[in-house]
Design an enzyme around this catalytic site. Structure first.
Site, short mmCIF file in Angstrom:
data_model
loop_
_atom_site.label_atom_id
_atom_site.label_comp_id
_atom_site.label_asym_id
_atom_site.label_seq_id
_atom_site.Cartn_x
_atom_site.Cartn_y
_atom_site.Cartn_z
N THR A 1 8.73 88.93 -2.36
CA THR A 1 9.71 89.84 -3.17
C THR A 1 9.38 91.30 -2.20
O THR A 1 10.07 92.64 -1.64
CB THR A 1 9.34 89.86 -4.22
OG1 THR A 1 9.96 88.77 -5.14
CG2 THR A 1 9.51 91.13 -4.92
N GLU B 1 2.11 71.57 -8.38
CA GLU B 1 1.83 72.54 -8.90
C GLU B 1 1.67 71.68 -9.91
O GLU B 1 2.79 71.27 -10.56
CB GLU B 1 3.39 73.38 -8.96
CG GLU B 1 3.04 74.72 -9.63
CD GLU B 1 4.22 75.36 -10.22
OE1 GLU B 1 3.63 75.72 -8.57
OE2 GLU B 1 4.19 76.42 -10.58
N ASP C 1 7.49 70.77 -5.81
CA ASP C 1 6.31 71.34 -7.42
C ASP C 1 7.24 70.37 -8.46
O ASP C 1 8.46 70.19 -8.65
CB ASP C 1 7.66 73.02 -7.07
CG ASP C 1 7.59 73.54 -8.98
OD1 ASP C 1 6.80 72.64 -9.74
OD2 ASP C 1 7.79 74.74 -8.48
N HIS D 1 1.48 81.84 -6.76
CA HIS D 1 2.07 81.60 -6.34
C HIS D 1 2.86 83.43 -6.82
O HIS D 1 2.18 83.41 -7.46
CB HIS D 1 3.59 81.50 -6.83
CG HIS D 1 3.22 79.57 -5.79
ND1 HIS D 1 4.99 79.05 -5.31
CD2 HIS D 1 2.68 78.81 -5.98
CE1 HIS D 1 4.19 78.31 -4.83
NE2 HIS D 1 3.35 77.47 -4.75
N GLY D 2 3.68 83.59 -6.75
CA GLY D 2 4.91 85.39 -7.07
C GLY D 2 3.17 86.20 -6.90
O GLY D 2 3.18 87.26 -8.06
N SER E 1 12.55 78.21 0.97
CA SER E 1 12.45 77.74 0.16
C SER E 1 14.41 77.00 0.24
O SER E 1 14.88 76.81 1.50
CB SER E 1 13.21 79.05 -1.07
OG SER E 1 14.12 79.60 -0.23
N ASP F 1 9.00 75.68 0.89
CA ASP F 1 8.87 76.22 -0.86
C ASP F 1 9.35 75.56 -1.50
O ASP F 1 10.44 75.92 -1.35
CB ASP F 1 8.82 77.83 0.32
CG ASP F 1 8.37 78.60 -1.27
OD1 ASP F 1 7.37 77.97 -2.18
OD2 ASP F 1 9.07 79.45 -1.56
N HIS F 2 8.34 75.23 -3.30
CA HIS F 2 9.41 74.95 -4.60
C HIS F 2 10.33 73.45 -3.62
O HIS F 2 11.55 73.74 -4.16
CB HIS F 2 10.48 75.87 -5.02
CG HIS F 2 9.25 76.64 -5.24
ND1 HIS F 2 8.37 76.83 -6.47
CD2 HIS F 2 8.61 78.40 -4.96
CE1 HIS F 2 7.47 77.86 -7.02
NE2 HIS F 2 7.61 78.41 -5.71
N GLY G 1 10.04 87.63 -8.27
CA GLY G 1 10.20 88.11 -8.77
C GLY G 1 9.41 89.85 -8.32
O GLY G 1 8.34 89.57 -8.66
P1 13P Z 1 6.64 87.16 -5.41
O1 13P Z 1 8.40 86.74 -6.18
O2 13P Z 1 6.07 87.43 -6.11
O3 13P Z 1 7.41 87.73 -3.40
O4 13P Z 1 6.36 85.53 -4.99
C1 13P Z 1 7.32 85.04 -3.56
C2 13P Z 1 7.14 83.21 -3.86
O5 13P Z 1 6.20 82.90 -5.21
C3 13P Z 1 7.54 81.57 -3.29
O6 13P Z 1 7.54 80.45 -3.69
O1 G3H Z 2 10.49 80.49 -4.64
C1 G3H Z 2 10.68 81.69 -4.78
C2 G3H Z 2 10.75 82.97 -3.28
O2 G3H Z 2 11.11 83.68 -3.49
C3 G3H Z 2 12.83 82.48 -2.64
O3 G3H Z 2 13.45 82.62 -3.17
O4 G3H Z 2 14.95 81.08 -3.82
O5 G3H Z 2 15.64 83.29 -3.69
O6 G3H Z 2 14.95 82.07 -1.33
P1 G3H Z 2 14.70 82.11 -3.15
ZN ZN Z 3 6.77 79.81 -5.88
#
Ligand code: 13P
Ligand code: G3H
Ligand code: ZN
Length: 380
Positions: free
Chosen positions: A303, A167, A130, A257-258, A75, A108-109, A224
């Protein structure tokens, strides 16, 4: 003799670029090549977030043990925490130590073009743009903004062979209308049901306009630990949306995601060692398995890995309050995380596929994009 040596290095380090027996670098796989393979063989690939060496070691050990390809994603927070040079060098080291594991390094994102392009400059083979949120990663964006920025990132990334995840739809809970509270990137305020569920027709338009390689969708998951207040059913985890998108876009790689499952045993581990996590529910692994049958190819998990490590930190600290050697905390933490990763590689069908893939270089991927052969297949 030279030929013999070349063969020897090729067998030992199939993904390496080397000169005179010296490894220059280990080629990382692009997301596009990896997900094309996953689609062809009907499996999903977990994308685990990394911030440090121990997470990297645990994930790639699990991949090596199960013969799985893997996506390591960083991230913006991870890049700020570890630094780009550290992340790149760490992932190169992991690749060198595990020459048979195809590793994709993914942003990521990404919140704007600068984040995505600087990631590619630092050795990432794939980026997520994103554009469902504006660059502050808090304000839901307009559709036009999302199309425009994702398309621009796709053009630049593809010109050097890197892959792009877009996304459409905003991540957040269908129960509360809110994004996850632990979110590094998440909408502020209340979201409508329309925003929280990706529109299948719009998805067709989005993919054909942006030419993204993978599409993250919104179906009620959030980042989360606090995703659902009860074991989710179809009202709060809309797997039906994934099916509807897949029917309209059968050859697009979908991303969930998530997707942490927030397992009860890890909540218990944390709480039994003095933690205070209120009871919560994640995305059941069997729902992800259903998703994989409906075109989900990339499954984002952060998470669960955090909980696995922290649970063991707490346990060691509680069981042995006099302990102060960090390795005594980190080894059980890595083992806990590794066993979670092994489980996901096995359940998602990733296991057994690593050795079947021969990595295509980014330069060759760039030629493929230029030829138009990787353009999305979308029916009007
Ligand atoms: P979680 O918080 O469910 O692990 O999702 C992580 C995620 O989507 C990172 O981009
Ligand atoms: O996008 C969500 C991921 O869990 C990354 O989290 O931005 O705290 O590294 P973070
Ligand atoms: Zn995500």
């Amino acid at each position: 003799f030279k030929n013999y040596l070349d063969q020897f290095f090729l067998i030992c380090f199939p993904q390496a670029e080397y000169k005179k027996g010296v490894i220059l670098y280990m080629a990382l796989i692009t997301l596009r090549q990896l997900l094309d393979h996953a689609a062809e063989h009907s499996y999903g690939v977990p994308a685990f977030n990394i911030n440090n060496m121990e997470q990297g070691l645990a994930i790639v050990d699990a991949a090596a043990q199960t013969d799985s390809p893997v996506i390591l994603q960083a991230s913006r927070g991870a890049r700020a925490y570890a630094g780009d040079v550290m992340l790149r060098s760490m992932v190169q080291a992991l690749a060198e130590m595990n020459p048979r594991v195809p590793i994709c390094l993914h942003q990521d994102h990404g919140n704007n073009e600068a984040t995505c392009l600087s990631a590619i400059k630092h050795g990432f083979t794939s980026v997520m743009m994103d554009g469902s949120l504006e660059a502050d990663m808090k304000t839901p964006s307009s559709y036009e903004y999302n199309v425009d920025i994702t398309k621009r990132v796709s053009m630049s990334a593809h010109s050097v062979g890197a892959s792009v995840e877009g996304e459409l739809g905003v991540l957040g809970s269908l129960e509360t209308g809110e994004a996850g509270i632990e979110d590094g990137s998440g909408a502020e305020g209340k979201l409508s049901q329309e925003q929280l569920l990706t529109d299948p027709d719009q998805a067709v338009d989005f993919v054909s306009k942006t030419k993204c390689d993978a599409l993250a969708i919104a179906c009620g998951t959030s980042h989360g630990a606090y995703k659902f207040s009860r074991k989710p059913d179809g009202d709060i985890l809309a797997m039906s949306i994934i099916q509807a998108i897949n029917l309209k876009l059968p050859s697009t790689h979908l991303v969930m995601h998530g997707s942490s499952s927030v397992p009860q045993y890890l909540q218990d581990l944390i709480n039994e060692a003095g933690g205070s996590m209120p009871q919560t529910y994640g995305v059941p692994v069997e729902e992800i398995e259903k998703g994989i049958k409906m075109g989900v190819r990339k499954v984002n998990i952060d998470t669960d890995c955090r909980m696995a490590m922290t649970g063991q930190f707490r346990k060691v600290a509680t069981d042995n309050p006099s302990e102060f050697d960090p390795r005594k905390f980190l080894v059980p933490a890595m083992n806990e995380m590794k066993s979670l990763c092994i489980d996901r590689f096995e359940r998602f069908g990733t296991a057994g596929n690593g050795s079947k893939i021969h990595v295509i270089s980014m330069d060759d991927m760039a030629k493929e994009y230029e030829s138009g052969r990787l353009n999305p297949e979308t029916k009007p």
